[in-house]
Structure formats: structure tokens, C-alpha cells
Design an enzyme around this catalytic site. Structure first.
Site, PDB file in Angstrom:
ATOM      1  CE  LYS A  16      -9.495  72.635  31.435  1.00  9.66           C
ATOM      2  NZ  LYS A  16      -9.582  73.702  32.110  1.00  9.66           N
ATOM      3  N   GLY A  17     -13.664  67.715  32.306  1.00  9.86           N
ATOM      4  CA  GLY A  17     -14.942  67.286  33.344  1.00  9.86           C
ATOM      5  C   GLY A  17     -15.261  65.827  33.603  1.00  9.86           C
ATOM      6  CD  GLU A  21     -17.055  64.010  27.540  1.00 16.88           C
ATOM      7  OE1 GLU A  21     -17.214  64.336  28.421  1.00 16.88           O
ATOM      8  OE2 GLU A  21     -17.292  64.622  26.808  1.00 16.88           O
ATOM      9  CG  ASP A  63     -25.457  68.492  25.392  1.00 18.37           C
ATOM     10  OD1 ASP A  63     -26.584  68.798  26.012  1.00 18.37           O
ATOM     11  OD2 ASP A  63     -25.071  69.739  25.093  1.00 18.37           O
ATOM     12  CG  PHE A 107     -25.708  74.480  31.590  1.00 21.73           C
ATOM     13  CD1 PHE A 107     -25.267  74.615  30.459  1.00 21.73           C
ATOM     14  CD2 PHE A 107     -25.054  74.451  32.659  1.00 21.73           C
ATOM     15  CE1 PHE A 107     -23.729  74.269  30.106  1.00 21.73           C
ATOM     16  CE2 PHE A 107     -23.585  74.468  32.198  1.00 21.73           C
ATOM     17  CZ  PHE A 107     -22.799  74.594  31.353  1.00 21.73           C
ATOM     18  CB  VAL A 108     -25.494  69.669  35.061  1.00 26.95           C
ATOM     19  CG1 VAL A 108     -27.448  69.337  35.383  1.00 26.95           C
ATOM     20  CG2 VAL A 108     -25.165  68.351  33.949  1.00 26.95           C
ATOM     21  CG  ASP A 122     -16.526  74.017  32.317  1.00 25.48           C
ATOM     22  OD1 ASP A 122     -17.262  73.180  32.051  1.00 25.48           O
ATOM     23  OD2 ASP A 122     -16.131  75.226  32.462  1.00 25.48           O
ATOM     24  NE  ARG A 179     -13.579  72.293  34.796  1.00 24.82           N
ATOM     25  CZ  ARG A 179     -14.209  71.574  33.991  1.00 24.82           C
ATOM     26  NH1 ARG A 179     -14.751  70.804  33.421  1.00 24.82           N
ATOM     27  NH2 ARG A 179     -13.698  72.866  33.036  1.00 24.82           N
TER      28      ARG A 179
HETATM   29  P1  IMP Z   1     -21.657  66.922  23.269  1.00 26.89           P
HETATM   30  O1  IMP Z   1     -20.437  67.139  22.280  1.00 26.89           O
HETATM   31  O2  IMP Z   1     -22.724  68.143  22.056  1.00 26.89           O
HETATM   32  O3  IMP Z   1     -21.964  65.440  23.432  1.00 26.89           O
HETATM   33  O4  IMP Z   1     -21.164  68.350  24.107  1.00 26.89           O
HETATM   34  C1  IMP Z   1     -20.180  67.531  25.357  1.00 26.89           C
HETATM   35  C2  IMP Z   1     -19.551  67.640  25.852  1.00 26.89           C
HETATM   36  O5  IMP Z   1     -20.235  69.433  26.467  1.00 26.89           O
HETATM   37  C3  IMP Z   1     -19.143  67.644  27.468  1.00 26.89           C
HETATM   38  O6  IMP Z   1     -18.048  67.055  28.050  1.00 26.89           O
HETATM   39  C4  IMP Z   1     -19.062  69.376  28.465  1.00 26.89           C
HETATM   40  O7  IMP Z   1     -17.921  69.379  27.896  1.00 26.89           O
HETATM   41  C5  IMP Z   1     -20.239  70.170  27.887  1.00 26.89           C
HETATM   42  N1  IMP Z   1     -21.570  69.926  28.275  1.00 26.89           N
HETATM   43  C6  IMP Z   1     -22.985  69.881  27.548  1.00 26.89           C
HETATM   44  N2  IMP Z   1     -23.567  69.977  27.999  1.00 26.89           N
HETATM   45  C7  IMP Z   1     -23.018  70.766  29.823  1.00 26.89           C
HETATM   46  C8  IMP Z   1     -23.799  70.882  30.737  1.00 26.89           C
HETATM   47  O8  IMP Z   1     -24.650  70.596  31.076  1.00 26.89           O
HETATM   48  N3  IMP Z   1     -23.282  71.077  32.000  1.00 26.89           N
HETATM   49  C9  IMP Z   1     -21.803  71.639  30.943  1.00 26.89           C
HETATM   50  N4  IMP Z   1     -21.204  71.248  30.297  1.00 26.89           N
HETATM   51  C10 IMP Z   1     -22.163  70.104  29.545  1.00 26.89           C
HETATM   52 MG    MG Z   2     -17.070  71.707  29.787  1.00 25.72          MG
END
Ligand code: IMP
Ligand code: MG
Length: 185
Positions: free
Chosen positions: A40-41, A106, A110, A159-160, A166, A172
Site C-alpha cells: 500500500k506504501g 514503489e 531498501d 526507519f521512516v 508505515d 501512512r
Molecule cells: P525491500 O524489498 O527490502 O527493498 O523493501 C521494500 C519494502 O520494505 C518497502 O516497500 C516498505 O514496505 C518496506 N520498508 C523498507 N524500509 C522501510 C522504512 O524505512 N519504513 C517503512 N517501510 C520500509
Molecule cells: Mg510497508
């Protein structure tokens, strides 16, 4: 838990989103595009970004989950996470992607696991073009060598929350991007 503190203001976000919108408008001049938001982000970023893109466009959404392999939100906030976790598709797109210009939207890049999974999945549908737009990028956390084509801001390993992001489904709707302190008190 202490209050979130502003890292990137709503004005800074609006300025960058307009610039990215102008880039996409220029890069796809004369073409149609499909914005595919990752639920949902990305919902808020997609709604603002798409209104800064002056092209023929449609929307689609996909849902993914990596929680099966991630620690609880509280653990993730405290210690981060370094699993090689898998991503599961919860909701697929509604329309055919073959031969289309796709912009995957997206909230944050991360570890890169989510977008690596999605990129592979979309490329299998043979789109005309596939680009990644991510509002935020934490390059220091990357586990997969993936880069966004349109990035709003690079941020440190914090962590944001806010502007769609969220913590345990909360925050959100904050208009700014805020840091949620890892230490209590
Ligand atoms: P990745 O697969 O590790 O690149 O992560 C992507 C997902 O992790 C994002 O779509 C977010 O939902 C979640 N995420 C990663 N870092 C953060 C953060 O700092 N705050 C909130 N959600 C995060
Ligand atoms: Mg998330």
C-alpha cells in the site's frame, strides 16, 4: 515510543515529485504509460506523481508480502533485518503488460528484494519498457544489485514513516517523511 521527527518536508517532496514527473513526461513523450503501484506504501506517491506526468496514462496495482520472512515490525525497527527473504505476490495486475510502457511505483528501495522480484516478473510479460520509480532509496541496505530509474531521495539507514510508509500500518497519512527513532524514550 518517541514522536516521529521530520526528515523530508512536504514541500521538499512536492518539489522532487514534480521534477520526476517532468522527467517521465519528457522520457515517454508521445507514448502511453501504465503506472503500477506497489500496495500500500506507494499509493500516495503514485497519486501525486501521476498528476505531474502529462501523458496518456492508466493505473494498476500489485500487492506483495515479505512479512513471512521479515521479523516483526518492532524487531525490524530495532535491528533492521538481513534475511534473504522471499517475496510473495498477493495481488496481480488487472491488465496485460505485453508491449506496454510500465512505470513500477514503489515507496522505498531498501534491500531491493521486492523490486528485484517484481522486475523479473514484469520482464517475463515482455513490456515495451519497464522503469522503476521509488520515492526513497536506502542504498546502504541493498542485498540485490538493483537501481531505480527515477529516485526521489537517497536516505541513510533510518526507519521512516509517512507519505504512504508505515510502521505496523500506522503513520501512512503523515504529510512529511519522518524518522521513527529506534531507541525508546
Ligand atoms: P525491500 O524489498 O527490502 O527493498 O523493501 C521494500 C519494502 O520494505 C518497502 O516497500 C516498505 O514496505 C518496506 N520498508 C523498507 N524500509 C522501510 C522504512 O524505512 N519504513 C517503512 N517501510 C520500509
Ligand atoms: Mg510497508
Amino acid at each position: 515510543m518517541t514522536e516521529p521527527r521530520v526528515l523530508i518536508s512536504r514541500e521538499q517532496i512536492a518539489y522532487r515529485v514534480a521534477a520526476i514527473g517532468a522527467d517521465i513526461t519528457r522520457d515517454f513523450a508521445g507514448e502511453s504509460i501504465i503506472f503500477v503501484g506497489v500496495l500500500k506504501g506507494a499509493a500516495i506517491f503514485l497519486s501525486d506523481l501521476s498528476r505531474q506526468v502529462h501523458l496518456d496514462a492508466s493505473f494498476d496495482f500489485i500487492g506483495v508480502s515479505s512479512y513471512g520472512n521479515r521479523p516483526s515490525p518492532a524487531q525490524e525497527l530495532k535491528n533492521g533485518w538481513d534475511s534473504t527473504g522471499e517475496v510473495r505476490l498477493l495481488k496481480d495486475v488487472d491488465q496485460p503488460m505485453r508491449g506496454k510502457n510500465i512505470i513500477l511505483v514503489e515507496d522505498i528501495l531498501d534491500t531491493g528484494l521486492t523490486l528485484t522480484f517484481l522486475k523479473k516478473m514484469f520482464l517475463a510479460h515482455q513490456p515495451k519498457a519497464l522503469k522503476i520509480a521509488a520515492l526513497l532509496d536506502k542504498p546502504s541496505r541493498r542485498k540485490q544489485p538493483i537501481k531505480g530509474d527515477y529516485i526521489g531521495f537517497q536516505i541513510p539507514d533510518e526507519f521512516v514513516v509517512g507519505y504512504g510508509l508505515d510502521y505496523a500500518e500506522r503513520y501512512r497519512n503523515l504529510p512529511d517523511i519522518c524518522v521513527l527513532p529506534r531507541e525508546n524514550g
